[in-house]
Write a protein that holds these residues in place. Structure first.
Motif, PDB file in Angstrom:
ATOM      1  N   ILE A 192      -3.569   0.592  -1.942  1.00 32.67           N
ATOM      2  CA  ILE A 192      -2.843   1.198  -0.833  1.00 32.67           C
ATOM      3  C   ILE A 192      -1.350   0.976  -1.044  1.00 32.67           C
ATOM      4  CG2 ILE A 192      -2.426   1.139   1.656  1.00 32.67           C
ATOM      5  CD1 ILE A 192      -5.327   0.338   2.043  1.00 32.67           C
ATOM      6  N   ASN A 193      -0.616   2.072  -1.090  1.00 32.65           N
ATOM      7  CA  ASN A 193       0.822   2.036  -1.346  1.00 32.65           C
ATOM      8  C   ASN A 193       1.560   2.034  -0.018  1.00 32.65           C
ATOM      9  OD1 ASN A 193       3.434   2.346  -2.231  1.00 32.65           O
ATOM     10  ND2 ASN A 193       3.154   4.406  -3.051  1.00 32.65           N
ATOM     11  N   ALA A 194       1.892   0.832   0.465  1.00 36.26           N
ATOM     12  CA  ALA A 194       2.640   0.659   1.713  1.00 36.26           C
ATOM     13  C   ALA A 194       3.978   0.002   1.411  1.00 36.26           C
ATOM     14  CB  ALA A 194       1.832  -0.184   2.691  1.00 36.26           C
ATOM     15  N   ALA A 195       4.644   0.478   0.363  1.00 39.03           N
ATOM     16  CA  ALA A 195       5.831  -0.188  -0.175  1.00 39.03           C
ATOM     17  C   ALA A 195       7.133   0.296   0.439  1.00 39.03           C
ATOM     18  CB  ALA A 195       5.879  -0.018  -1.697  1.00 39.03           C
ATOM     19  N   GLY A 196       7.094   1.020   1.546  1.00 43.55           N
ATOM     20  CA  GLY A 196       8.316   1.412   2.235  1.00 43.55           C
ATOM     21  C   GLY A 196       9.239   2.217   1.344  1.00 43.55           C
ATOM     22  N   GLY A 197      10.502   1.789   1.252  1.00 43.49           N
ATOM     23  CA  GLY A 197      11.477   2.501   0.448  1.00 43.49           C
ATOM     24  C   GLY A 197      11.140   2.558  -1.027  1.00 43.49           C
ATOM     25  N   ALA A 199       8.023   3.132  -2.170  1.00 42.03           N
ATOM     26  CA  ALA A 199       6.700   3.743  -2.318  1.00 42.03           C
ATOM     27  C   ALA A 199       6.649   4.763  -3.458  1.00 42.03           C
ATOM     28  CB  ALA A 199       6.268   4.391  -1.005  1.00 42.03           C
ATOM     29  N   ASP A 200       7.702   5.566  -3.620  1.00 40.80           N
ATOM     30  CA  ASP A 200       7.700   6.518  -4.731  1.00 40.80           C
ATOM     31  C   ASP A 200       7.793   5.806  -6.077  1.00 40.80           C
ATOM     32  OD1 ASP A 200       7.221   8.964  -3.593  1.00 40.80           O
ATOM     33  OD2 ASP A 200       9.292   9.662  -3.631  1.00 40.80           O
ATOM     34  N   ALA A 201       8.538   4.701  -6.131  1.00 38.94           N
ATOM     35  CA  ALA A 201       8.616   3.925  -7.376  1.00 38.94           C
ATOM     36  C   ALA A 201       7.262   3.340  -7.731  1.00 38.94           C
ATOM     37  CB  ALA A 201       9.657   2.819  -7.240  1.00 38.94           C
ATOM     38  N   VAL A 202       6.511   2.878  -6.728  1.00 39.78           N
ATOM     39  CA  VAL A 202       5.159   2.378  -6.966  1.00 39.78           C
ATOM     40  C   VAL A 202       4.273   3.500  -7.495  1.00 39.78           C
ATOM     41  CG1 VAL A 202       3.065   1.570  -5.776  1.00 39.78           C
ATOM     42  CG2 VAL A 202       5.261   0.461  -5.342  1.00 39.78           C
ATOM     43  N   ALA A 206       2.233   3.907 -11.158  1.00 36.47           N
ATOM     44  CA  ALA A 206       0.794   4.180 -11.219  1.00 36.47           C
ATOM     45  C   ALA A 206       0.490   5.542 -11.823  1.00 36.47           C
ATOM     46  CB  ALA A 206       0.202   4.104  -9.809  1.00 36.47           C
ATOM     47  N   ASP A 207       1.529   6.250 -12.256  1.00 37.21           N
ATOM     48  CA  ASP A 207       1.385   7.601 -12.815  1.00 37.21           C
ATOM     49  C   ASP A 207       0.774   8.556 -11.792  1.00 37.21           C
ATOM     50  OD1 ASP A 207       1.812   9.474 -14.796  1.00 37.21           O
ATOM     51  OD2 ASP A 207      -0.162   9.190 -15.712  1.00 37.21           O
ATOM     52  N   VAL A 208       1.238   8.423 -10.545  1.00 32.48           N
ATOM     53  CA  VAL A 208       0.811   9.280  -9.443  1.00 32.48           C
ATOM     54  C   VAL A 208       2.004  10.122  -9.019  1.00 32.48           C
ATOM     55  CG1 VAL A 208      -0.020   9.306  -7.045  1.00 32.48           C
ATOM     56  CG2 VAL A 208      -0.922   7.625  -8.668  1.00 32.48           C
ATOM     57  N   ARG A 209       1.751  11.379  -8.667  1.00 35.14           N
ATOM     58  CA  ARG A 209       2.820  12.266  -8.226  1.00 35.14           C
ATOM     59  C   ARG A 209       3.513  11.679  -7.004  1.00 35.14           C
ATOM     60  NH1 ARG A 209       0.706  17.902  -6.621  1.00 35.14           N
ATOM     61  NH2 ARG A 209       0.195  16.759  -4.716  1.00 35.14           N
ATOM     62  N   THR A 210       4.849  11.694  -7.005  1.00 37.91           N
ATOM     63  CA  THR A 210       5.616  11.128  -5.910  1.00 37.91           C
ATOM     64  C   THR A 210       5.618  12.071  -4.697  1.00 37.91           C
ATOM     65  OG1 THR A 210       7.669  12.046  -6.771  1.00 37.91           O
ATOM     66  CG2 THR A 210       7.075   9.823  -7.478  1.00 37.91           C
ATOM     67  N   SER A 211       6.127  11.562  -3.570  1.00 33.39           N
ATOM     68  CA  SER A 211       6.112  12.333  -2.323  1.00 33.39           C
ATOM     69  C   SER A 211       7.501  12.773  -1.873  1.00 33.39           C
ATOM     70  CB  SER A 211       5.460  11.497  -1.211  1.00 33.39           C
ATOM     71  OG  SER A 211       4.079  11.339  -1.448  1.00 33.39           O
ATOM     72  N   GLY A 212       8.498  12.602  -2.714  1.00 31.78           N
ATOM     73  CA  GLY A 212       9.846  13.040  -2.341  1.00 31.78           C
ATOM     74  C   GLY A 212      10.466  12.201  -1.246  1.00 31.78           C
ATOM     75  N   LEU A 213      10.126  10.912  -1.205  1.00 33.98           N
ATOM     76  CA  LEU A 213      10.616  10.034  -0.150  1.00 33.98           C
ATOM     77  C   LEU A 213      12.090   9.692  -0.352  1.00 33.98           C
ATOM     78  CD1 LEU A 213       7.558   7.615  -0.050  1.00 33.98           C
ATOM     79  CD2 LEU A 213       8.101   9.391   1.624  1.00 33.98           C
ATOM     80  N   ALA A 214      12.811   9.622   0.757  1.00 26.01           N
ATOM     81  CA  ALA A 214      14.229   9.250   0.718  1.00 26.01           C
ATOM     82  C   ALA A 214      14.453   8.032   1.591  1.00 26.01           C
ATOM     83  CB  ALA A 214      15.094  10.399   1.203  1.00 26.01           C
ATOM     84  N   LEU A 323       0.509   5.161   2.254  1.00 26.08           N
ATOM     85  CA  LEU A 323       0.829   4.733   3.615  1.00 26.08           C
ATOM     86  C   LEU A 323       2.339   4.509   3.654  1.00 26.08           C
ATOM     87  CD1 LEU A 323       0.115   3.864   6.480  1.00 26.08           C
ATOM     88  CD2 LEU A 323      -0.509   1.619   5.587  1.00 26.08           C
ATOM     89  N   ALA A 324       3.083   5.609   3.745  1.00 25.13           N
ATOM     90  CA  ALA A 324       4.538   5.529   3.541  1.00 25.13           C
ATOM     91  C   ALA A 324       5.241   6.585   4.379  1.00 25.13           C
ATOM     92  CB  ALA A 324       4.861   5.714   2.061  1.00 25.13           C
ATOM     93  N   GLY A 325       6.581   6.527   4.368  1.00 22.46           N
ATOM     94  CA  GLY A 325       7.383   7.546   5.039  1.00 22.46           C
ATOM     95  C   GLY A 325       7.375   7.462   6.550  1.00 22.46           C
ATOM     96  N   GLN A 326       7.228   6.245   7.097  1.00 26.10           N
ATOM     97  CA  GLN A 326       7.191   6.111   8.562  1.00 26.10           C
ATOM     98  C   GLN A 326       8.563   6.283   9.213  1.00 26.10           C
ATOM     99  OE1 GLN A 326       5.698   4.141   6.379  1.00 26.10           O
ATOM    100  NE2 GLN A 326       3.702   3.451   7.096  1.00 26.10           N
ATOM    101  N   GLY A 327       9.630   6.339   8.420  1.00 28.32           N
ATOM    102  CA  GLY A 327      10.954   6.541   8.983  1.00 28.32           C
ATOM    103  C   GLY A 327      11.301   5.472  10.000  1.00 28.32           C
TER     104      GLY A 327
END
Length: 372
Positions: A192-197, A199-202, A206-214, A323-327
């Motif tokens: 579970i990727n709950a790494a906050g800011g 999360a895209d680096a995580v 893991a070689d998973v497509r990122t979510s465009g998080l800022a 589990l990310a992008g809660q702003g």
């Protein structure tokens, strides 16, 4: 050290800790936190307020679903995590369109006259108020009690929290994720990727497509209470144009310039110029100048492109859960989102509407469009 578990959670903020606690009755769970303590970044720097009408339609549904738990946090605390506060929204002439849009999509807000606004917050400048409204149901959240309560619940059910464990590498072989940290190597079939800011680096590791998080910086200062005023019963009061907000905090006044400056994920600090500009905007709305700043700080608010959290299984990687992008909504949505995480991971039916679950999905169209 090599630790085998059933669920690995990366991130020891409120999102990761609450999700782990919800999963712990049915699975062996380990939380990996990079810092020496949990809740060091966004969770520990929250404005600590529950505002039912805060956010878009999906977030408001999560707010509503979280409210019963915050009022009666069974298994986490023996008393409510909420206490009365209220939110007073103030518009200058240039804010009226945004103010009206906010009220049109909101429930439980009462329009006030400028004179009524002054009765609630006497330091306001009456001539600077073109419109005002109050959400009486807005309430303070005891964020530390919630975070520590979920952590106690997790540990009592056999889960573990490993601090000082920044992720160094992630790999998946034969249906198992392996996460390497300075604190040891950890394996589990579900990550579970709950790494906050971060999360895209995580996801990249893991070689998973990122979510465009800022990651966006949000700053705040603490100033003495205005002379001659007992501010403890004042509501949070905020500019409808997102120029500043102020909130009583332990006998002092916390003021934020409501900044959202993009930053690289790190242990952020307040920028003096941003603070000065925000305090100037605040001073245009009140009759008492700011003469002394006692403390300043900043935190990160991490958003997806559509400003809706990213929650669900990655469409391009087995056993990888976002589990990310809660702003700025992490604390007040944590009860609902942590329950959703447990329901989805354990194959249970969620009480949330399917439209909300789809709006949160990592596979939603808005993210796919942004990612190209």
């Amino acid at each position: 050290m090599n630790t085998n578990t059933e669920v690995l959670v990366i991130g020891g903020g409120i999102a990761g800790i609450s999700a782990a606690a919800r999963l712990a009755p049915d699975a062996r769970v380990t939380v990996l936190e990079a810092e020496p303590v949990i809740g060091h970044h966004s969770s520990g720097r929250s404005a600590a307020i529950f505002i039912r009408n805060y956010g878009n339609a999906t977030l408001r549904a999560l707010n509503a679903a979280s409210a019963p738990f915050l009022a009666q946090p069974d298994g986490v605390s023996d008393s409510s995590l909420l206490s009365p506060r209220g939110e007073l929204l103030l518009a200058m002439d240039e804010d009226l369109a945004k103010f009206d849009d906010y009220l049109d999509g909101s429930d439980g807000l009462e329009r006030l006259s400028p004179q009524q606004a002054l009765e609630l917050v006497p330091i306001l400048r009456e001539d600077a108020i073109a419109a005002a409204a109050i959400e009486w149901d807005a309430q303070d959240i005891d964020v530390d009690r919630m975070l520590q309560g979920f952590a106690r619940k997790l540990r009592s059910l056999g889960g573990s929290i490993v601090t000082g464990a920044p992720v160094q590498s992630i790999a998946r072989h034969d249906g198992v994720w392996t996460v390497v940290t300075p604190a040891g190597e950890f394996t589990a079939p579900l990550l579970i990727n709950a790494a906050g800011g971060w999360a895209d680096a995580v996801a990249q590791m893991a070689d998973v497509r990122t979510s465009g998080l800022a990651a966006l910086r949000r700053s705040a200062v603490l100033i003495p209470a205005p002379d001659g005023h007992d501010i403890n019963r004042w509501p949070l009061f905020a500019n409808a144009g997102d120029q500043w907000y102020a909130k009583p905090e332990a006998g002092k006044l916390m003021i934020s310039p409501a900044d959202e400056d993009p930053v690289e994920p790190h242990d952020v600090w307040a920028d003096d110029m941003v603070i000065a500009e925000g305090l100037h905007r605040y001073e245009q709305a009140v009759t008492t100048p700011v003469t002394r700043v006692e403390h300043s700080w900043a935190g990160m608010r991490t958003f997806a492109p559509d400003r809706t959290p990213v929650v669900g299984f990655a469409p391009d990687a087995d056993g990888f859960f976002w589990l990310a992008g809660q702003g700025g909504y992490g604390m007040q949505t944590a009860p609902a989102l942590s329950q959703l995480v447990a329901d989805l991971c354990l194959g249970r039916l969620s009480p949330l509407p399917q439209t909300v679950i789809e709006a949160l999905s990592p596979g939603r169209a808005a993210l796919n469009f942004q990612q190209g």
